[in-house]
Design a protein around this motif. Structure first.
Motif, PDB file in Angstrom:
ATOM      1  N   LEU A 197      19.566  -0.109   9.088  1.00 31.51           N
ATOM      2  CA  LEU A 197      18.193  -0.270   8.460  1.00 31.51           C
ATOM      3  C   LEU A 197      17.106  -0.826   8.742  1.00 31.51           C
ATOM      4  CD1 LEU A 197      16.090   1.156   5.862  1.00 31.51           C
ATOM      5  CD2 LEU A 197      17.880  -0.018   4.416  1.00 31.51           C
ATOM      6  N   LEU A 198      15.517  -1.335   8.675  1.00 33.23           N
ATOM      7  CA  LEU A 198      15.097  -2.277   8.988  1.00 33.23           C
ATOM      8  C   LEU A 198      13.785  -1.850   7.493  1.00 33.23           C
ATOM      9  CD1 LEU A 198      14.213  -2.740  12.525  1.00 33.23           C
ATOM     10  CD2 LEU A 198      15.671  -3.812  11.721  1.00 33.23           C
ATOM     11  N   LEU A 199      13.933  -3.532   7.359  1.00 28.52           N
ATOM     12  CA  LEU A 199      12.809  -3.567   5.652  1.00 28.52           C
ATOM     13  C   LEU A 199      12.151  -4.684   6.839  1.00 28.52           C
ATOM     14  CD1 LEU A 199      15.697  -3.767   3.013  1.00 28.52           C
ATOM     15  CD2 LEU A 199      13.653  -1.548   3.792  1.00 28.52           C
ATOM     16  N   LEU A 200      10.301  -4.251   7.265  1.00 27.08           N
ATOM     17  CA  LEU A 200       9.641  -4.912   7.732  1.00 27.08           C
ATOM     18  C   LEU A 200       8.268  -4.957   6.638  1.00 27.08           C
ATOM     19  CD1 LEU A 200      10.189  -2.936  11.084  1.00 27.08           C
ATOM     20  CD2 LEU A 200      11.003  -5.081  10.430  1.00 27.08           C
ATOM     21  N   ASP A 201       8.560  -6.635   6.427  1.00 28.17           N
ATOM     22  CA  ASP A 201       7.634  -7.151   4.747  1.00 28.17           C
ATOM     23  C   ASP A 201       6.164  -7.541   6.022  1.00 28.17           C
ATOM     24  OD1 ASP A 201       6.127  -7.160   2.832  1.00 28.17           O
ATOM     25  OD2 ASP A 201       8.078  -9.155   2.059  1.00 28.17           O
ATOM     26  N   GLU A 202       5.326  -6.298   6.208  1.00 30.35           N
ATOM     27  CA  GLU A 202       3.785  -6.568   6.589  1.00 30.35           C
ATOM     28  C   GLU A 202       4.640  -7.994   8.561  1.00 30.35           C
ATOM     29  OE1 GLU A 202       0.928  -8.544   4.004  1.00 30.35           O
ATOM     30  OE2 GLU A 202       1.180  -8.054   2.114  1.00 30.35           O
ATOM     31  N   PRO A 203       5.324  -7.064   8.781  1.00 31.18           N
ATOM     32  CA  PRO A 203       5.825  -7.736   9.851  1.00 31.18           C
ATOM     33  C   PRO A 203       4.220  -7.944  11.034  1.00 31.18           C
ATOM     34  CG  PRO A 203       6.143  -5.125  10.169  1.00 31.18           C
ATOM     35  CD  PRO A 203       5.162  -5.619   8.598  1.00 31.18           C
ATOM     36  N   THR A 204       3.565  -7.111  11.149  1.00 31.96           N
ATOM     37  CA  THR A 204       2.166  -7.532  11.994  1.00 31.96           C
ATOM     38  C   THR A 204       1.119  -8.087  11.458  1.00 31.96           C
ATOM     39  OG1 THR A 204       0.950  -5.096  11.509  1.00 31.96           O
ATOM     40  CG2 THR A 204       2.619  -5.437  14.261  1.00 31.96           C
TER      41      THR A 204
END
Length: 309
Positions: free
Chosen positions: A155-162
């Motif tokens: 699982l990947l949790l990405l917090d505003e990655p871009t």
């Protein structure tokens, strides 16, 4: 039957008298990319942290990757990769040194081989000895993602990655996210970009702690019940300030030389624009956009910051 990668119910998190996450339910199946959208302060980051075991909920329950998010937090953290809003690696180390450091934290075997593979996958091999602090935002983003997937999470949790990354780097990032999803990794990514939301398999929209909409982009637009009108012609774009606060209009915005307005009542919307249907100005119905829907939902939500008063 496939077990959901994320299956949480009634998640609540409070800070003092303020409820920042208010009974949120979320279910995501393996290999899906779910866009998590909402205004600043809406509870997206807090929800991500509760799901991956970094925060303990004040209410609610659920599982992540089959593990209880309260009783088995360490097991969740071992199987998940979390990319924070702010770049969290050491800027005075090289790319390789940062990845080796992360690998040691996870006690990975064959560390050199694992790091080599991550460098190649994210296109970092030729820059591996470059100091991290000298990297542009796009390259830091790649490094952060490489660190997240180093231990092969499910699982990947990405917090505003871009945030703050140029369009070319954003596209390359999303291409990699879809590749990871095709390999069975589940992705929950928060974003403010509508084009990124449309690249997700499904969307969850949260406003001030409450989940307001859930489904594919097409389903959310259809369920909103909104109607949109587009005006073209001389001066159309200058009408936005006059129409923005009129009852029945939830959004009015200029796009180049055109004007786009929307609202929930078709007849009321046409009555609103009647005084502006002059010669040289053409009005026509159009499909509402995700942005229209989200602005409409924000208008319906109660700002939980008022609870601090």
């Amino acid at each position: 039957m496939t077990v959901p990668a994320i299956d949480v119910h009634g998640l609540v998190k409070r800070y003092g008298t303020r409820t920042v996450v208010d009974h949120v339910d979320l279910k995501i199946m393996p290999g899906r990319i779910c866009g998590f959208l909402g205004p600043n302060g809406s509870g997206k980051t807090t929800t991500l942290r509760m799901i991956c075991g970094l925060l303990t909920p004040d209410g609610g329950e659920g599982t992540c990757l089959g593990f209880d998010i309260i009783k088995e937090r360490d097991k969740v953290k071992a199987e998940a990769g979390y990319m924070t809003q702010r770049f969290g690696l050491y800027e005075d180390l090289t790319i390789r040194q940062n990845l080796e450091f992360v690998g040691r934290l996870y006690r990975l075997r064959n560390l050199r081989q694992v790091v080599d593979e991550a460098l190649e996958r994210l296109g970092l091999a030729t820059r591996q000895h470059q100091l991290t602090g000298a990297l542009s935002g796009g390259w830091k983003q790649r490094l952060a993602l490489a660190a997240c997937v180093l231990h092969q999470p499910k699982l990947l949790l990405l917090d505003e990655p871009t945030a703050g990354v140029d369009p070319k780097a954003r596209r390359a990032f999303w291409d990699e996210i879809h590749t990871l999803a095709s390999e069975g990794i589940t992705v929950l990514v928060s974003t403010h970009y509508m084009d990124e939301a449309e690249r997700c398999h499904e969307i969850a929209y949260i406003a001030y702690g409450r989940l307001m909409a859930r489904g594919t982009a097409e389903e959310i637009i259809e369920q909103s019940g909104l109607v949109a009108l587009v005006a073209t012609g001389r001066g159309a774009d200058r009408l936005a300030p006059e129409l923005r606060d009129v009852p029945g209009v939830t959004a009015a915005a200029a796009f180049g030389t055109t004007l786009h307005i929307c609202g929930p009542d078709r007849e009321a919307l046409w009555r609103t624009v009647a005084p502006f249907r002059r010669e040289g100005l053409h009005w026509a119905e159009a499909a509402p956009t995700l942005e229209d829907v989200f602005i409409h939902l924000m208008g319906q939500a109660r700002d939980n910051a008022q609870e601090d008063a």
